[in-house]
Design a protein around this motif. Structure first.
Motif, PDB file in Angstrom:
ATOM      1  N   TYR A   1       6.872  23.625  15.592  1.00 47.25           N
ATOM      2  CA  TYR A   1       6.966  22.184  15.398  1.00 47.25           C
ATOM      3  C   TYR A   1       7.430  21.490  16.670  1.00 47.25           C
ATOM      4  N   LEU A   2       6.991  20.252  16.818  1.00 47.29           N
ATOM      5  CA  LEU A   2       7.486  19.391  17.885  1.00 47.29           C
ATOM      6  C   LEU A   2       7.970  18.109  17.222  1.00 47.29           C
ATOM      7  N   GLN A   3       9.280  17.954  17.189  1.00 52.32           N
ATOM      8  CA  GLN A   3       9.883  16.739  16.644  1.00 52.32           C
ATOM      9  C   GLN A   3      10.079  15.758  17.785  1.00 52.32           C
ATOM     10  N   ILE A   4       9.580  14.541  17.619  1.00 51.39           N
ATOM     11  CA  ILE A   4       9.755  13.506  18.638  1.00 51.39           C
ATOM     12  C   ILE A   4      10.485  12.334  17.996  1.00 51.39           C
ATOM     13  N   ASP A   5      11.614  12.003  18.531  1.00 45.43           N
ATOM     14  CA  ASP A   5      12.419  10.896  18.013  1.00 45.43           C
ATOM     15  C   ASP A   5      12.413   9.721  18.990  1.00 45.43           C
ATOM     16  N   SER A   6      12.817   8.571  18.490  1.00 44.88           N
ATOM     17  CA  SER A   6      12.902   7.360  19.318  1.00 44.88           C
ATOM     18  C   SER A   6      11.620   7.168  20.125  1.00 44.88           C
ATOM     19  N   LEU A   7      10.511   7.227  19.432  1.00 47.25           N
ATOM     20  CA  LEU A   7       9.209   7.152  20.097  1.00 47.25           C
ATOM     21  C   LEU A   7       9.047   5.855  20.875  1.00 47.25           C
ATOM     22  N   ARG A   8       8.398   5.985  22.020  1.00 44.43           N
ATOM     23  CA  ARG A   8       8.143   4.861  22.921  1.00 44.43           C
ATOM     24  C   ARG A   8       6.645   4.723  23.124  1.00 44.43           C
ATOM     25  N   PRO A   9       6.189   3.536  23.483  1.00 41.65           N
ATOM     26  CA  PRO A   9       4.748   3.372  23.744  1.00 41.65           C
ATOM     27  C   PRO A   9       4.227   4.364  24.784  1.00 41.65           C
ATOM     28  N   GLU A  10       5.055   4.732  25.740  1.00 43.61           N
ATOM     29  CA  GLU A  10       4.602   5.675  26.773  1.00 43.61           C
ATOM     30  C   GLU A  10       4.468   7.110  26.260  1.00 43.61           C
ATOM     31  N   ASP A  11       4.888   7.349  25.021  1.00 42.94           N
ATOM     32  CA  ASP A  11       4.664   8.657  24.409  1.00 42.94           C
ATOM     33  C   ASP A  11       3.260   8.766  23.818  1.00 42.94           C
ATOM     34  N   THR A  12       2.528   7.662  23.836  1.00 45.72           N
ATOM     35  CA  THR A  12       1.158   7.690  23.340  1.00 45.72           C
ATOM     36  C   THR A  12       0.341   8.692  24.146  1.00 45.72           C
ATOM     37  N   ALA A  13      -0.255   9.639  23.454  1.00 43.03           N
ATOM     38  CA  ALA A  13      -0.985  10.715  24.126  1.00 43.03           C
ATOM     39  C   ALA A  13      -1.649  11.599  23.078  1.00 43.03           C
ATOM     40  N   VAL A  14      -2.525  12.447  23.562  1.00 38.45           N
ATOM     41  CA  VAL A  14      -2.998  13.545  22.731  1.00 38.45           C
ATOM     42  C   VAL A  14      -2.062  14.722  22.987  1.00 38.45           C
ATOM     43  N   TYR A  15      -1.536  15.261  21.920  1.00 40.31           N
ATOM     44  CA  TYR A  15      -0.594  16.371  22.040  1.00 40.31           C
ATOM     45  C   TYR A  15      -1.327  17.662  21.694  1.00 40.31           C
TER      46      TYR A  15
END
Length: 112
Positions: free
Chosen positions: A77-91
């Motif tokens: 799993y990859l938990q991402i918190d406090s997401l920001r617009p710059e986290d927009t991506a294909v993971y």
């Protein structure tokens, strides 16, 4: 060859959280890594978890990303918190060995 499949992406508002999953084929516990590719940027390494559970993160990760695994489900799993617009991506998930397979990727879009 071990195959991996990602899931869990979607549209999230800034400040929200998301948990991505990567399931590996077969029953053998293998090292897996997460990467992301933002529009117009090179793919960058997020982090890796070894078969024994040792985790390493990329330099840009500053506490908002957490990798974990459930060996019974052969899933990472990859938990991402406090997401920001710059986290927009294909993971992407990858079998973390030379020549290891990549998954097809899952889109994460952070927008209000």
């Amino acid at each position: 060859q071990v195959q991996v499949v990602e899931s869990g992406g979607g549209l999230v508002q800034p400040g929200g959280s998301l948990r991505l999953s990567c399931t590996a084929s077969g029953s053998r516990v293998v090292p897996l890594s997460w990467h992301r590719e933002a529009p117009g940027k090179q793919r960058e390494w997020v982090g890796t978890i070894t078969s024994s559970g040792v985790i390493n993160y990329g330099d840009f990760v500053k506490g908002r990303f957490t990798i974990s695994r459930d060996n019974a489900k052969n899933t990472v799993y990859l938990q991402i918190d406090s997401l920001r617009p710059e986290d927009t991506a294909v993971y992407y998930c990858k079998h973390a060995q030379v020549g290891g397979a990549w998954g097809q990727g899952t889109q994460v879009t952070v927008s209000s």
